[in-house]
Design a protein around this motif. Structure first.
Motif, PDB file in Angstrom:
ATOM      1  N   MET A   1      93.462  -3.299   0.906  1.00 41.17           N
ATOM      2  CA  MET A   1      93.263  -1.955   0.365  1.00 41.17           C
ATOM      3  C   MET A   1      94.424  -1.567  -0.544  1.00 41.17           C
ATOM      4  O   MET A   1      94.229  -1.046  -1.647  1.00 41.17           O
ATOM      5  N   THR A   2      95.632  -1.833  -0.072  1.00 38.96           N
ATOM      6  CA  THR A   2      96.827  -1.506  -0.852  1.00 38.96           C
ATOM      7  C   THR A   2      96.858  -2.279  -2.167  1.00 38.96           C
ATOM      8  O   THR A   2      97.137  -1.712  -3.237  1.00 38.96           O
ATOM      9  N   TYR A   3      96.537  -3.562  -2.091  1.00 37.00           N
ATOM     10  CA  TYR A   3      96.552  -4.413  -3.282  1.00 37.00           C
ATOM     11  C   TYR A   3      95.582  -3.908  -4.339  1.00 37.00           C
ATOM     12  O   TYR A   3      95.911  -3.820  -5.535  1.00 37.00           O
ATOM     13  N   ARG A   4      94.370  -3.559  -3.938  1.00 38.20           N
ATOM     14  CA  ARG A   4      93.368  -3.133  -4.913  1.00 38.20           C
ATOM     15  C   ARG A   4      93.732  -1.795  -5.561  1.00 38.20           C
ATOM     16  O   ARG A   4      93.427  -1.567  -6.739  1.00 38.20           O
ATOM     17  N   VAL A   5      94.381  -0.911  -4.811  1.00 33.80           N
ATOM     18  CA  VAL A   5      94.804   0.381  -5.373  1.00 33.80           C
ATOM     19  C   VAL A   5      95.980   0.188  -6.319  1.00 33.80           C
ATOM     20  O   VAL A   5      96.000   0.707  -7.440  1.00 33.80           O
TER      21      VAL A   5
ATOM     22  N   HIS B   1      90.774  -0.345  -7.845  1.00 28.18           N
ATOM     23  CA  HIS B   1      89.963   0.550  -7.023  1.00 28.18           C
ATOM     24  C   HIS B   1      90.750   1.802  -6.657  1.00 28.18           C
ATOM     25  O   HIS B   1      91.978   1.752  -6.526  1.00 28.18           O
ATOM     26  N   PHE B   2      90.024   2.882  -6.481  1.00 30.04           N
ATOM     27  CA  PHE B   2      90.636   4.106  -5.968  1.00 30.04           C
ATOM     28  C   PHE B   2      90.837   3.976  -4.466  1.00 30.04           C
ATOM     29  O   PHE B   2      90.233   3.113  -3.820  1.00 30.04           O
ATOM     30  N   LEU B   3      91.665   4.853  -3.917  1.00 30.85           N
ATOM     31  CA  LEU B   3      91.913   4.834  -2.479  1.00 30.85           C
ATOM     32  C   LEU B   3      90.617   5.027  -1.707  1.00 30.85           C
ATOM     33  O   LEU B   3      90.374   4.352  -0.701  1.00 30.85           O
TER      34      LEU B   3
END
Length: 242
Positions: free
Chosen positions: A185-189, A194-196
């Motif tokens: 999740m952190t990587y994609r944000v 991606h949004f949170l």
């Protein structure tokens, strides 16, 4: 300890509703979070690091390929050795179903195409030309490979199927997979992909679906058997004359 998968999927579903409402009402949180990792004129600078290159070119494709090959290998063994691999065949079918209905169908097949949310790097606020739209809002800004929700996060979160079929180390595996999901999740944000809300909702939806599929595969049948046994008429008792 036995997990009641139906109750867990219900609890996660309720939690997902509240989280979704939070992101819809306070949708600026998505922009504020992403802005922390965006530099005007340079974009999302994390993408220029060696770690980002490693994750994009090596880790992501390797993980996807390894997951598919493992499932196919187990399915092949289970059909070649049906007696000794009967349980493994069911586990492989369970995991395959989670992958097919979660990351493949729900995320890539439905949500991304229906809601058409533009990615961070493509909206006006971060140097793009498209408009920002909150989570769960059909915008039509994006037509292909859209932002809502994150396929990568869903692909990691679906691994929650593993501890559900393990009798040992279940808690350790659960914590490890949740931690790995959080890192994804952190990587994609941070990478501006991606949004949170894309990441959080993807994790919630996928894990909730995994628990529900687990209930259908492993607990529904047992529940029906117990219900059938309780409905069997007991032996008639004959009264003795006094």
């Amino acid at each position: 300890m036995t997990v009641n998968s139906l109750k867990m999927s219900l609890y996660i579903g309720i939690f997902t509703i509240f989280v979704s409402l939070f992101f819809v009402i306070f949708n600026q949180i998505d922009l504020l979070t992403s802005a922390r990792y965006y530099t005007p004129g340079l974009g999302f600078t994390f993408n220029n690091t060696e770690l980002a290159t490693l994750l994009k070119q090596v880790v992501r494709p390797s993980f996807k390929l390894a997951s598919i090959l493992c499932i196919l290998f187990i399915l092949l063994l289970s059909f070649l050795m049906p007696k000794t691999m009967k349980a493994m065949r069911k586990h492989a079918l369970f995991f395959f179903t989670c992958l097919a209905l979660g990351p493949a169908l729900m995320v890539e097949g439905v949500l991304k195409n229906v809601f058409g949310r533009a990615r961070q790097q493509d909206i006006i606020e971060f140097g793009g030309v498209l408009n920002f739209s909150p989570a769960w809002i059909i915008s039509g800004e994006c037509t292909k490979n859209c932002s809502f929700v994150s396929g990568d996060v869903s692909g990691i979160a679906v691994l929650m199927a593993v501890p559900l079929i393990m009798s040992r180390f279940r808690l350790t595996l659960t914590i490890s997979i949740l931690a790995l999901t959080g890192l994804a999740m952190t990587y994609r944000v941070v990478a501006g992909k991606h949004f949170l809300s894309d990441s959080v909702i993807a994790a919630c939806l996928t894990i909730g679906l995994v628990y529900f599929i687990h209930y259908l595969f492993y607990q529904r049948q047992k529940k029906n058997i117990k219900a059938f046994e309780t409905e069997k008429p007991g032996k008639k008792q004959t009264s003795q004359p006094t």
